[in-house]
Scaffold this motif. Structure first.
Motif, mmCIF file in Angstrom:
data_model
loop_
_atom_site.group_PDB
_atom_site.id
_atom_site.type_symbol
_atom_site.label_atom_id
_atom_site.label_comp_id
_atom_site.label_asym_id
_atom_site.label_seq_id
_atom_site.Cartn_x
_atom_site.Cartn_y
_atom_site.Cartn_z
ATOM 1 N N VAL A 80 3.323 -5.100 -9.317
ATOM 2 C CA VAL A 80 4.266 -5.592 -8.314
ATOM 3 C C VAL A 80 4.252 -4.655 -7.114
ATOM 4 N N GLN A 113 -3.608 -8.157 2.334
ATOM 5 C CA GLN A 113 -2.404 -8.662 2.991
ATOM 6 C C GLN A 113 -2.683 -8.990 4.457
ATOM 7 N N THR A 118 0.670 -12.140 -1.089
ATOM 8 C CA THR A 118 0.544 -11.616 -2.459
ATOM 9 C C THR A 118 -0.902 -11.631 -2.949
ATOM 10 N N TYR A 153 -3.128 -9.537 -2.656
ATOM 11 C CA TYR A 153 -3.613 -8.178 -2.486
ATOM 12 C C TYR A 153 -4.383 -7.728 -3.724
ATOM 13 N N ARG A 156 -5.446 -5.935 -6.970
ATOM 14 C CA ARG A 156 -4.844 -5.284 -8.149
ATOM 15 C C ARG A 156 -5.852 -4.273 -8.679
#
Length: 200
Positions: free
Chosen positions: A3, A42, A101, A103, A105
């Motif tokens: 998150v 983003q 979102t 982006y 990980r």
């Protein structure tokens, strides 16, 4: 499960360069007035003038000295006209963001598939650079697609970034039509993905 909570920022950035990198693609380079916090993938709202704003995804990393965007030009687009004929080096743009979102990980342990179309390559390049810096060890597959060869760009940069990824399993440059270089593939990106990765 990674998150990310980053507050929206509003700041000014000075235009460093507006340069063509393909027939209908521009690279906009800017120097923000202060450090920007965002994750690769983003996007930001760019206030090009008092009544003209557009969303573009960053093609750079937060610690790069410049913030850059790969922007697709449109023949009758207001933003395209502004970027091509009005905006110039030294001008100031209002930035708002980051948003989105999609982006990277970085702690995701399983294989990662990067698929881009057109100027989406800019985001992919930034994310791949970030993975290389972090020393990621999970398998990475990359597909960069373009509708026609005249819209294609970034071949050498993609190869250069890919060489720094030790876990790279596949790096494909896919063209829907037009001339191609050795190693390029022709066809629909979705068909090629289905053939290469039947268990996807």
């Amino acid at each position: 499960n990674e998150v990310l909570v980053l507050p929206s920022q509003v700041l000014r950035a000075q235009v460093v360069a507006i340069e063509p990198i393909a027939d209908r693609v521009l690279r906009l380079r800017m120097c923000p007035a202060k450090a920007l916090h965002f994750a690769p993938g983003q996007h930001f709202e760019l206030g090009l003038s008092s009544n003209l704003a557009r969303m573009y995804s960053a093609a750079s990393l937060p610690n790069d000295p410049e913030l850059s965007f790969h922007i697709q030009g449109h023949r009758d687009g207001r933003a395209s006209h502004h970027l091509t004929h009005i905006l110039k080096k030294g001008d100031t743009i209002r930035l708002r963001g980051p948003y989105g979102t999609a982006y990277l990980r970085e702690r995701h342990p399983t294989p990662t598939l990067f698929v881009s179309s057109g100027t989406g390559l800019g985001v992919t390049l930034a994310q791949l650079r970030s993975l290389a810096v972090s020393g990621a060890s999970h398998a990475v597959h990359v597909y960069a697609g373009f509708s026609m060869s005249e819209d294609a760009y970034g071949h050498e940069e993609l190869e250069r970034v890919a060489k720094n990824l030790k876990s790279l399993r596949r790096c494909e440059y896919v063209l829907g039509g037009g001339a191609r270089r050795r190693g390029d593939r022709h066809g629909l990106l979705t068909d090629i993905l289905a053939a290469d990765l039947p268990d996807l």
